[in-house]
Design a protein around this motif. Structure first.
Motif, PDB file in Angstrom:
ATOM      1  N   THR A 171       6.311   9.046  22.843  1.00  0.00           N
ATOM      2  CA  THR A 171       7.236   9.070  21.711  1.00  0.00           C
ATOM      3  C   THR A 171       6.780  10.013  20.605  1.00  0.00           C
ATOM      4  OG1 THR A 171       6.103   7.166  20.729  1.00  0.00           O
ATOM      5  CG2 THR A 171       8.006   6.707  22.148  1.00  0.00           C
ATOM      6  N   SER A 172       5.683  10.703  20.825  1.00  0.00           N
ATOM      7  CA  SER A 172       5.217  11.636  19.793  1.00  0.00           C
ATOM      8  C   SER A 172       4.436  12.768  20.429  1.00  0.00           C
ATOM      9  CB  SER A 172       4.345  10.920  18.762  1.00  0.00           C
ATOM     10  OG  SER A 172       3.162  10.408  19.356  1.00  0.00           O
ATOM     11  N   GLY A 173       4.296  13.860  19.652  1.00  0.00           N
ATOM     12  CA  GLY A 173       3.562  15.016  20.134  1.00  0.00           C
ATOM     13  C   GLY A 173       3.452  16.042  19.033  1.00  0.00           C
ATOM     14  N   PRO A 174       2.690  17.112  19.235  1.00  0.00           N
ATOM     15  CA  PRO A 174       2.452  18.108  18.197  1.00  0.00           C
ATOM     16  C   PRO A 174       3.686  18.931  17.847  1.00  0.00           C
ATOM     17  CG  PRO A 174       1.536  18.843  20.285  1.00  0.00           C
ATOM     18  CD  PRO A 174       1.961  17.415  20.479  1.00  0.00           C
ATOM     19  N   THR A 175       3.705  19.425  16.611  1.00  0.00           N
ATOM     20  CA  THR A 175       4.820  20.262  16.153  1.00  0.00           C
ATOM     21  C   THR A 175       4.895  21.579  16.921  1.00  0.00           C
ATOM     22  OG1 THR A 175       3.399  21.152  14.404  1.00  0.00           O
ATOM     23  CG2 THR A 175       4.841  19.303  13.813  1.00  0.00           C
ATOM     24  N   SER A 176       3.817  21.943  17.573  1.00  0.00           N
ATOM     25  CA  SER A 176       3.818  23.183  18.363  1.00  0.00           C
ATOM     26  C   SER A 176       4.629  23.059  19.644  1.00  0.00           C
ATOM     27  CB  SER A 176       2.381  23.583  18.708  1.00  0.00           C
ATOM     28  OG  SER A 176       1.735  22.537  19.437  1.00  0.00           O
ATOM     29  N   GLY A 177       5.036  21.825  19.986  1.00  0.00           N
ATOM     30  CA  GLY A 177       5.800  21.601  21.202  1.00  0.00           C
ATOM     31  C   GLY A 177       4.911  21.565  22.429  1.00  0.00           C
ATOM     32  N   GLY A 178       5.527  21.599  23.594  1.00  0.00           N
ATOM     33  CA  GLY A 178       4.787  21.625  24.839  1.00  0.00           C
ATOM     34  C   GLY A 178       4.437  20.268  25.403  1.00  0.00           C
ATOM     35  N   THR A 179       4.950  19.201  24.790  1.00  0.00           N
ATOM     36  CA  THR A 179       4.673  17.851  25.299  1.00  0.00           C
ATOM     37  C   THR A 179       5.609  17.523  26.459  1.00  0.00           C
ATOM     38  OG1 THR A 179       3.982  17.104  23.097  1.00  0.00           O
ATOM     39  CG2 THR A 179       4.544  15.397  24.720  1.00  0.00           C
ATOM     40  N   ALA A 180       5.066  17.114  27.569  1.00  0.00           N
ATOM     41  CA  ALA A 180       5.875  16.682  28.713  1.00  0.00           C
ATOM     42  C   ALA A 180       6.383  15.270  28.436  1.00  0.00           C
ATOM     43  CB  ALA A 180       5.064  16.714  29.993  1.00  0.00           C
ATOM     44  N   VAL A 181       7.687  15.095  28.439  1.00  0.00           N
ATOM     45  CA  VAL A 181       8.311  13.816  28.092  1.00  0.00           C
ATOM     46  C   VAL A 181       9.168  13.343  29.257  1.00  0.00           C
ATOM     47  CG1 VAL A 181       9.949  12.670  26.540  1.00  0.00           C
ATOM     48  CG2 VAL A 181       8.338  14.350  25.630  1.00  0.00           C
ATOM     49  N   THR A 182       9.082  12.059  29.552  1.00  0.00           N
ATOM     50  CA  THR A 182       9.939  11.440  30.564  1.00  0.00           C
ATOM     51  C   THR A 182      11.021  10.631  29.856  1.00  0.00           C
ATOM     52  OG1 THR A 182       8.158  11.296  32.181  1.00  0.00           O
ATOM     53  CG2 THR A 182      10.043   9.849  32.510  1.00  0.00           C
ATOM     54  N   ILE A 183      12.262  10.910  30.224  1.00  0.00           N
ATOM     55  CA  ILE A 183      13.409  10.191  29.649  1.00  0.00           C
ATOM     56  C   ILE A 183      14.045   9.370  30.757  1.00  0.00           C
ATOM     57  CG2 ILE A 183      15.655  10.422  28.518  1.00  0.00           C
ATOM     58  CD1 ILE A 183      14.682  13.196  27.532  1.00  0.00           C
ATOM     59  N   THR A 184      14.215   8.081  30.514  1.00  0.00           N
ATOM     60  CA  THR A 184      14.893   7.223  31.488  1.00  0.00           C
ATOM     61  C   THR A 184      16.221   6.747  30.922  1.00  0.00           C
ATOM     62  OG1 THR A 184      13.830   5.203  30.703  1.00  0.00           O
ATOM     63  CG2 THR A 184      12.692   6.428  32.430  1.00  0.00           C
ATOM     64  N   GLY A 185      17.133   6.412  31.810  1.00  0.00           N
ATOM     65  CA  GLY A 185      18.454   5.946  31.387  1.00  0.00           C
ATOM     66  C   GLY A 185      19.375   5.828  32.573  1.00  0.00           C
TER      67      GLY A 185
END
Length: 248
Positions: A171-185
């Motif tokens: 649910t969080s990560g650096p302002t530089s981006g590049g965070t791998a995020v998994t979205i479920t739904g």
């Protein structure tokens, strides 16, 4: 001596009504040199018959004990050929307008989406437009076009339901981006775009319930995560927080 309809399939089988005078005792109806079938003398002014196969324009005549009538024109029309849909998917609720391209479309009278019909607008012999009706359930359905020349199938249209978002992880990560995020739904397999705070993110569809995305650069703070497909969008308000790096 009018005939209705005055056009039909090259394969035959079009039921036509011929009106005139002194039609009692009709013994034959011919389309060019070919006899019609199912000839029925409805009244002294009306005869019905089923067209034989044929091509081009032919003269239709009625024969009674008193002689043979003057010919009236009947036009044979080939079955339509569909080559493409401008859009191959859309909302389950329908209401979006698509274009169907092909040949032999000028006499189109209906378009069927999985058995649910809609009335098209003829643009030209190679193009019609139609407002997609509501679907019964999400998923692919066959599309068929009916013209004076017959019905042609062969294309597929997919009804899509609106997506939902269940979780975003992490649910969080650096302002530089590049965070791998998994979205479920749900209904995520037809996703068109994923945004973090309004900025598009690269993503991959894993399956109908899971997406993988990589956060773009952002400004420190919580942002909305939005998933969009042809049926609409789902918003997870403040679901991801950009965290500024330390400074010394």
């Amino acid at each position: 001596m009018p005939i209705s309809p005055n056009q039909g399939s090259t394969g035959g089988g079009t039921l036509v009504t011929i009106t005139g005078t002194n039609l009692s005792g009709t013994t034959a109806v011919t389309f060019g040199s070919k006899p019609a079938t199912n000839v029925t003398n409805v009244s002294p002014t009306e005869v019905t018959a089923t067209s034989p196969s044929g091509t081009g324009s032919v003269g239709v005549t009625v024969t009674t004990p008193g002689g043979t009538s003057n010919p009236v024109p009947f036009f044979y029309v080939g079955a339509p050929f569909k080559s493409s849909l401008s859009t191959s998917s859309g909302p389950l609720a329908g209401g979006n307008t698509i274009t169907i391209n092909g040949t032999g479309m000028s006499t189109a009278t209906s378009v069927s989406f999985g058995g649910v019909t809609a009335t098209p607008t003829v643009v030209s012999d190679s193009e019609i437009s139609v407002t997609v009706p509501a679907g019964a359930a999400a998923g692919p359905v066959g599309v068929s076009v009916t013209t004076a020349g017959g019905t042609n199938n062969g294309l597929s249209y997919t009804y899509v339901d609106v997506p939902t978002i269940g979780t975003v992880n992490p649910t969080s990560g650096p302002t530089s981006g590049g965070t791998a995020v998994t979205i479920t739904g749900t209904n995520l397999d037809s996703t068109d775009s994923v945004t973090f705070g309004g900025t598009a993110a690269p993503f991959s569809v894993i399956n109908t319930t899971t997406l993988s995305a990589v956060t773009p650069p952002g400004t420190a703070g919580a942002v909305d995560v939005v998933v969009t497909n042809p049926a609409g969008s789902a918003t997870a308000t403040g679901a991801f927080t950009y965290v500024a790096g330390p400074g010394i």
